[in-house]
Motif scaffolding. Sequence first.
Motif, PDB file in Angstrom:
ATOM      1  N   LEU A   1       2.135  -7.051  10.636  1.00 57.19           N
ATOM      2  CA  LEU A   1       2.369  -6.870   9.206  1.00 57.19           C
ATOM      3  C   LEU A   1       1.893  -8.113   8.462  1.00 57.19           C
ATOM      4  O   LEU A   1       1.959  -9.228   8.999  1.00 57.19           O
ATOM      5  CB  LEU A   1       3.859  -6.626   8.929  1.00 57.19           C
ATOM      6  N   PRO A   2       1.426  -7.968   7.222  1.00 61.98           N
ATOM      7  CA  PRO A   2       0.854  -9.096   6.484  1.00 61.98           C
ATOM      8  C   PRO A   2       1.760 -10.317   6.379  1.00 61.98           C
ATOM      9  O   PRO A   2       1.284 -11.449   6.435  1.00 61.98           O
ATOM     10  CB  PRO A   2       0.568  -8.501   5.103  1.00 61.98           C
ATOM     11  N   LEU A   3       3.069 -10.120   6.228  1.00 62.41           N
ATOM     12  CA  LEU A   3       3.974 -11.254   6.072  1.00 62.41           C
ATOM     13  C   LEU A   3       4.816 -11.517   7.315  1.00 62.41           C
ATOM     14  O   LEU A   3       5.823 -12.220   7.263  1.00 62.41           O
ATOM     15  CB  LEU A   3       4.883 -11.064   4.842  1.00 62.41           C
ATOM     16  N   PHE A   4       4.399 -10.940   8.445  1.00 63.04           N
ATOM     17  CA  PHE A   4       5.027 -11.256   9.724  1.00 63.04           C
ATOM     18  C   PHE A   4       4.228 -12.368  10.399  1.00 63.04           C
ATOM     19  O   PHE A   4       2.994 -12.334  10.411  1.00 63.04           O
ATOM     20  CB  PHE A   4       5.006 -10.035  10.647  1.00 63.04           C
TER      21      PHE A   4
ATOM     22  N   ASP B   1       3.076  -3.580  -9.932  1.00 69.38           N
ATOM     23  CA  ASP B   1       2.432  -2.660  -9.011  1.00 69.38           C
ATOM     24  C   ASP B   1       3.224  -1.348  -8.981  1.00 69.38           C
ATOM     25  O   ASP B   1       4.336  -1.292  -8.446  1.00 69.38           O
ATOM     26  CB  ASP B   1       2.376  -3.289  -7.613  1.00 69.38           C
ATOM     27  N   SER B   2       2.656  -0.305  -9.535  1.00 64.94           N
ATOM     28  CA  SER B   2       3.372   0.975  -9.615  1.00 64.94           C
ATOM     29  C   SER B   2       3.658   1.565  -8.235  1.00 64.94           C
ATOM     30  O   SER B   2       4.573   2.385  -8.091  1.00 64.94           O
ATOM     31  CB  SER B   2       2.567   1.979 -10.451  1.00 64.94           C
ATOM     32  N   ASN B   3       2.877   1.156  -7.214  1.00 66.90           N
ATOM     33  CA  ASN B   3       3.142   1.635  -5.852  1.00 66.90           C
ATOM     34  C   ASN B   3       4.482   1.119  -5.324  1.00 66.90           C
ATOM     35  O   ASN B   3       5.029   1.680  -4.379  1.00 66.90           O
ATOM     36  CB  ASN B   3       2.027   1.180  -4.914  1.00 66.90           C
ATOM     37  N   ILE B   4       4.985   0.050  -5.936  1.00 68.23           N
ATOM     38  CA  ILE B   4       6.299  -0.500  -5.577  1.00 68.23           C
ATOM     39  C   ILE B   4       7.346  -0.098  -6.614  1.00 68.23           C
ATOM     40  O   ILE B   4       8.414   0.409  -6.274  1.00 68.23           O
ATOM     41  CB  ILE B   4       6.239  -2.037  -5.470  1.00 68.23           C
ATOM     42  N   THR B   5       7.047  -0.307  -7.886  1.00 67.16           N
ATOM     43  CA  THR B   5       8.059  -0.101  -8.939  1.00 67.16           C
ATOM     44  C   THR B   5       8.490   1.351  -9.081  1.00 67.16           C
ATOM     45  O   THR B   5       9.573   1.627  -9.588  1.00 67.16           O
ATOM     46  CB  THR B   5       7.548  -0.629 -10.286  1.00 67.16           C
TER      47      THR B   5
ATOM     48  N   LYS C   1       6.713  -2.100   2.466  1.00 71.35           N
ATOM     49  CA  LYS C   1       6.599  -0.832   1.746  1.00 71.35           C
ATOM     50  C   LYS C   1       5.146  -0.441   1.521  1.00 71.35           C
ATOM     51  O   LYS C   1       4.770   0.729   1.619  1.00 71.35           O
ATOM     52  CB  LYS C   1       7.325  -0.958   0.400  1.00 71.35           C
ATOM     53  N   LYS C   2       4.309  -1.439   1.262  1.00 75.06           N
ATOM     54  CA  LYS C   2       2.899  -1.183   0.993  1.00 75.06           C
ATOM     55  C   LYS C   2       2.101  -0.934   2.272  1.00 75.06           C
ATOM     56  O   LYS C   2       1.012  -0.368   2.229  1.00 75.06           O
ATOM     57  CB  LYS C   2       2.289  -2.365   0.226  1.00 75.06           C
TER      58      LYS C   2
END
Length: 312
Positions: A64-67, A160-164, A287-288
């Motif tokens: 994952l990007p932040l792992f 970012d509407s994909n999150i909000t 989530k993304k």
Amino acid sequence: MKNSLNWDSSEWMESVQLWTNQNLSKYGLEPIGNLQKVSGWALGQIFKQNTNDGFYFFKATAFLPLFSNESKLCSKLSELVPEYVPETICSSSDKQWMISKDFGGGLPEYADKSLWAKAFQRLANLQQQSIKHINELIISGCLRRQITDIPKQLNEILNDSNITQYLPDEFRLKKEELVFKVKQSIEELENFNIPSTIVHGDLHIENIAQINDDFLFFDWSDACISHPFIDGTYIFRMPESEDKETIVKAYLSQWSDLADFETLQKAWNTAELICYAHQAISYASMKKTLTNEQMKDLEQAFLNAFNRILPE
């Protein structure tokens, strides 16, 4: 994700068994039977393997990007600070697979709060030990996540509407206020001049093992180099009590060479909102990246992480 999509396949399981057997044999260990599943979800899979010298544990971690690269990092931690982490006997950084010696598992959720105090006191010691190894840890797969990057990252997420679309409307209406408050807290925390250290990132009692009077810290997938007080997230969330005070005092007492207790307490309190923002950014990244199916077990944690940054 790079490796979780085939975790349920027989081919993946066969390759894991083969890799485990081959690596255990290098240490003169003979597998008895096959790997037994301990737990598994979108973020990782854990199995145990019985041998002629007891159990050893296999773990695969999601990319994952932040792992951080947990397998590579744990190997390095096992080398640099073996008294603080389980022994990693072998790893594959390309696959993010690792085998660790049995350490008895984590403490139960209902463990006495006095254990939290002792464990967090030891965590502070580990964090301080890590300061002289920062470059080695980064080379070994540990991400650098500076708190000064948080306002920009949070602003991008809240636009970012994909999150909000999955968050209450309050986040859309108050996004500027939220980012400003986080930025303000970070500027204040930076004034205390507390050095960056290794941060576990998900430190609750079930990720801590007790060995006699000492404690080992495991499950380092969320690890990073950042402000040490980021690891206080679970403590901040505890109801106010004498137990909570004792834990905070035990932890902060180990930083007394930097400032007096009152100053450290102010820094600790300032870090609370920043901790929550850091964790919200982590969950937004998941989530993304993950599918809706993979996120099922994480949806509530995702919402909780964001709700904690809302003003009361």
